[in-house]
Design an enzyme around this catalytic site. Sequence first.
Site, short mmCIF file in Angstrom:
data_model
loop_
_atom_site.label_atom_id
_atom_site.label_comp_id
_atom_site.label_asym_id
_atom_site.label_seq_id
_atom_site.Cartn_x
_atom_site.Cartn_y
_atom_site.Cartn_z
N ASP A 41 -12.02 -10.22 0.08
CA ASP A 41 -14.00 -10.25 0.66
C ASP A 41 -14.35 -8.77 0.27
O ASP A 41 -14.20 -8.54 -0.68
CB ASP A 41 -12.82 -9.63 2.10
CG ASP A 41 -12.48 -8.54 2.36
OD1 ASP A 41 -12.24 -8.03 1.88
OD2 ASP A 41 -11.77 -8.85 3.82
N GLU A 63 0.63 -1.05 -0.09
CA GLU A 63 -0.13 0.05 0.28
C GLU A 63 1.25 1.32 -0.10
O GLU A 63 1.02 1.87 0.99
CB GLU A 63 -0.98 -0.01 1.74
CG GLU A 63 -2.24 -0.97 1.35
CD GLU A 63 -2.84 -1.24 2.63
OE1 GLU A 63 -2.52 -0.19 3.11
OE2 GLU A 63 -3.48 -2.08 2.25
N HIS A 73 -10.18 -6.35 -1.75
CA HIS A 73 -11.21 -6.03 -1.02
C HIS A 73 -12.53 -4.86 -1.92
O HIS A 73 -12.28 -3.94 -2.43
CB HIS A 73 -10.45 -4.64 -0.15
CG HIS A 73 -9.62 -5.86 1.10
ND1 HIS A 73 -10.42 -6.86 2.21
CD2 HIS A 73 -8.22 -5.10 1.36
CE1 HIS A 73 -8.93 -7.09 2.17
NE2 HIS A 73 -7.67 -6.30 2.10
N GLU A 105 -6.33 -10.95 -0.84
CA GLU A 105 -6.67 -10.37 0.73
C GLU A 105 -8.54 -10.27 0.37
O GLU A 105 -8.84 -9.68 1.29
CB GLU A 105 -6.58 -9.23 1.24
CG GLU A 105 -4.37 -8.88 1.51
CD GLU A 105 -4.50 -7.50 1.80
OE1 GLU A 105 -5.17 -6.64 2.95
OE2 GLU A 105 -3.63 -7.23 2.38
N ASN A 151 2.17 -5.76 -3.24
CA ASN A 151 0.61 -5.79 -2.39
C ASN A 151 0.01 -4.62 -2.43
O ASN A 151 0.00 -2.86 -1.65
CB ASN A 151 0.68 -6.10 -1.29
CG ASN A 151 -0.47 -6.92 -1.04
OD1 ASN A 151 -1.36 -7.79 -1.93
ND2 ASN A 151 -0.96 -6.93 -0.28
#
Length: 397
Positions: A291, A170, A258, A289, A216
Amino acid sequence: MKLRQWSTVGLVAVATVATLNTVPATASRPYDPTTQSLGTLGLRHGLHVGTAVSMDALNDASDPQYRKLASTEFASVTAENVMKWESLEPTRGTYNWAPADQFVEFAKRNRQSVRGHVLVWHNQLPAWLTSGVADGSISKQELRELLRKHITTVVNRYKGKIWQWDVVNEAVSDPWDTPSTLHYKGFWAQNLGPGYIADAFRWARAADPKALLFYNDYNIEAFGSGNPADDKTQFVYDMTKSLRAQGVPIDGVGSQGHLGTQYGNFDTLQVTAALKKFAGLGVATAFTEVDVRSQLTEGVQAGNSEEINPRLQASAANFSVLMKACLAVRSCLSYTVWGFSDNHSWVPGWFDDPPEGLATIYDENYQPKRAYQELKSDLIFAGPPYVLPRIAPKPRR
């Protein structure tokens, strides 16, 4: 670029997990893929389907179902928190390796490959580090040396045990940040300048020649305007291209995935196009990651099926979009959900105004949701000529 199908760690994990989880068909018991785990079904394509693991949940004796699913449903695992700097070195010079060591041993025992998360991030840093920089007791030169030492120490400890490392996490701003023009953000860019990114990859490679090294980030699932000033995916693409041109040993780009059902998000072909464009740079890709959260309206919280069902369907569709895109691009090596059950999800604790949740593939009682079934069906029905075994890059020197 020379390619090989597997890293050493990944190949061992694939062979062993496939052996353990595959039940051979017999005349009286025909092959039934619906009874197999996501991990086993993914390995049919060389794809590692994994999950983030909470060590608190894993060690909770009152919740054995969490440990059971974490150890049997997935081919790879990522430490949710215990490999972050504040967890590893809470006091300067004193490392607490026990939780991370336990996590790695858990993966080894269950023949799972490991994604190391994370070496460099502006969040979850130890207080002694950030306060030392703030009060001037840690100079910029010393800070750079501390970062080098941290990366080297951690990667060396787990050398040969980590398939993929999230080296830098990030590092790029969002269009809604100030200033709105995309830029390198956070503690490390502010104190060391953007050159820390290349340094981090070089230090990680020196410590482990065989691990795959990833950048990432979130909100990079597909391209938008194509203008690097406001298209984060384009910015990360250009950054990756520049790092490669400099000879920086970056092996892959991880898109966190996400998502939220209240947003437009992307379709499968848009995401596929982005993965293919990154593949054109010679790097691997992964969803790291995943979701899909939903707003917990009063109706949802009251159990109103008219509000719950559309959210569950939209969630399943978004999980599936990322999976199908990953399957379509051979350099997409892994698909990791960020927690697998709603009772151990980070979302409600982070998104509380308005409240959000329903973000994972199992409900709070460990019952598989529609999203789980869609992922399983994507893996079952995928095959040649459109879905072929993965091709992983050789770690760059």
